[in-house]
Write a protein that holds these residues in place. Structure first.
Motif, PDB file in Angstrom:
ATOM      1  N   ASN A  69      38.739  39.876  34.170  1.00 43.45           N
ATOM      2  CA  ASN A  69      38.994  41.354  35.075  1.00 43.45           C
ATOM      3  C   ASN A  69      38.666  40.357  36.395  1.00 43.45           C
ATOM      4  N   PHE A  70      39.446  41.322  36.727  1.00 44.18           N
ATOM      5  CA  PHE A  70      39.451  41.634  38.506  1.00 44.18           C
ATOM      6  C   PHE A  70      38.756  42.992  39.322  1.00 44.18           C
ATOM      7  N   LEU A  71      37.815  42.827  39.290  1.00 47.86           N
ATOM      8  CA  LEU A  71      37.964  44.257  39.936  1.00 47.86           C
ATOM      9  C   LEU A  71      37.367  44.446  41.850  1.00 47.86           C
ATOM     10  N   PRO A  72      38.053  45.803  42.032  1.00 49.38           N
ATOM     11  CA  PRO A  72      37.649  45.513  43.488  1.00 49.38           C
ATOM     12  C   PRO A  72      36.542  45.928  44.546  1.00 49.38           C
ATOM     13  N   PHE A  73      36.634  45.896  45.833  1.00 46.26           N
ATOM     14  CA  PHE A  73      35.078  45.729  46.449  1.00 46.26           C
ATOM     15  C   PHE A  73      34.023  47.022  45.849  1.00 46.26           C
ATOM     16  N   ALA A  74      35.300  48.567  45.686  1.00 42.66           N
ATOM     17  CA  ALA A  74      34.754  49.607  45.616  1.00 42.66           C
ATOM     18  C   ALA A  74      33.348  48.868  44.078  1.00 42.66           C
ATOM     19  N   ALA A  75      33.892  48.505  43.433  1.00 45.97           N
ATOM     20  CA  ALA A  75      32.862  47.804  42.212  1.00 45.97           C
ATOM     21  C   ALA A  75      32.705  47.021  42.114  1.00 45.97           C
ATOM     22  N   ALA A  76      31.734  46.198  43.102  1.00 47.06           N
ATOM     23  CA  ALA A  76      31.229  45.093  43.859  1.00 47.06           C
ATOM     24  C   ALA A  76      30.050  45.550  42.883  1.00 47.06           C
ATOM     25  N   GLY A 156      45.332  45.004  47.750  1.00 45.73           N
ATOM     26  CA  GLY A 156      43.676  46.080  47.849  1.00 45.73           C
ATOM     27  C   GLY A 156      42.742  45.391  48.387  1.00 45.73           C
ATOM     28  N   GLU A 157      41.490  45.910  48.180  1.00 48.05           N
ATOM     29  CA  GLU A 157      40.578  44.565  47.902  1.00 48.05           C
ATOM     30  C   GLU A 157      39.787  44.334  47.401  1.00 48.05           C
ATOM     31  N   ALA A 158      39.765  42.510  46.834  1.00 42.39           N
ATOM     32  CA  ALA A 158      38.901  42.354  46.799  1.00 42.39           C
ATOM     33  C   ALA A 158      37.592  42.289  46.097  1.00 42.39           C
ATOM     34  N   ALA A 159      36.450  42.322  45.634  1.00 42.29           N
ATOM     35  CA  ALA A 159      35.231  41.974  46.099  1.00 42.29           C
ATOM     36  C   ALA A 159      35.118  40.805  45.951  1.00 42.29           C
ATOM     37  N   VAL A 160      34.747  39.980  47.305  1.00 35.70           N
ATOM     38  CA  VAL A 160      34.530  38.917  47.470  1.00 35.70           C
ATOM     39  C   VAL A 160      33.211  38.205  47.780  1.00 35.70           C
ATOM     40  N   TYR A 161      33.120  36.836  46.247  1.00 31.75           N
ATOM     41  CA  TYR A 161      31.131  37.253  46.493  1.00 31.75           C
ATOM     42  C   TYR A 161      30.784  36.168  47.318  1.00 31.75           C
ATOM     43  N   LEU A 162      29.994  36.009  48.005  1.00 35.18           N
ATOM     44  CA  LEU A 162      29.370  35.665  49.121  1.00 35.18           C
ATOM     45  C   LEU A 162      28.086  34.585  48.711  1.00 35.18           C
TER      46      LEU A 162
END
Length: 183
Positions: A69-76, A156-162
């Motif tokens: 599952n790939f969640l948007p940034f809002a669900a980071a 959309g706006e993906a949550a990208v992990y740094l």
């Protein structure tokens, strides 16, 4: 160009973190996975690397299935929480519910908040050091059309992990390159 050396390996970031879901005999779990990748288009195969000590590992082995599952940034925060909370620490609580995540009716591995979900049937397990790479044949795909444009590109706006619990997001700004741009 300057270069530096280190014993720590953070070179695989930034990247998206997938939430891997698993369920077997009434126990379900969700796990954040940074090491995941498409492996084949025909047949459609997707791989996730899961540590053998993780609570989801035996659920995947015993059930023969997993969800990606790939969640948007809002669900980071939920994405991070799925990696911090452990099924081993509190096996009686429902980690998905604790993180405010729900699943689609009839699809217990598909997280409702995901913009993209793959249901995978395990076809191979490759031992890779301290992780096992579960190779799954994609048997079902769900996506939220609100996160894609008319051409089917992610908008959309993906949550990208740094790394180190830090996330950023994608922007809607795009640059498209055409084959003639390289002539």
């Amino acid at each position: 160009m300057l270069s530096a050396r280190t014993a720590r390996f953070f070179g695989y970031y930034p990247g998206t973190v997938a939430l891997v879901t698993a369920e077997h005999s009434g126990t379900r779990n969700v796990l954040s996975v940074g090491w995941h990748t498409a492996l084949s288009a025909d047949p459609p195969l997707y791989g996730v690397a899961v540590g053998r000590e993780r609570g989801s590992h035996p659920l995947i082995v015993q059930s023969g299935h997993f969800g990606v599952n790939f969640l948007p940034f809002a669900a980071a925060q939920a994405v991070q929480g799925a990696g911090v909370l452990s099924l081993h620490d509190a096996p009686q609580f429902d980690k998905l519910a604790r993180l405010g995540l729900t699943t689609l009716p009839g699809s217990p591995l598909a997280v409702t908040q995901a913009y993209l979900h793959y249901r995978c049937e395990v076809v191979d397990v490759v031992r890779t050091g301290d992780h096992d790479l579960f190779v799954g044949r994609v048997s079902d795909v769900h996506f939220d059309p609100a996160h894609y444009d008319a051409e089917g590109l992610f908008a959309g706006e993906a949550a990208v992990y740094l790394g180190r619990s830090a996330y950023v997001t994608t922007t809607r700004e795009r640059q498209v390159f055409l084959p003639g741009d390289f002539a």
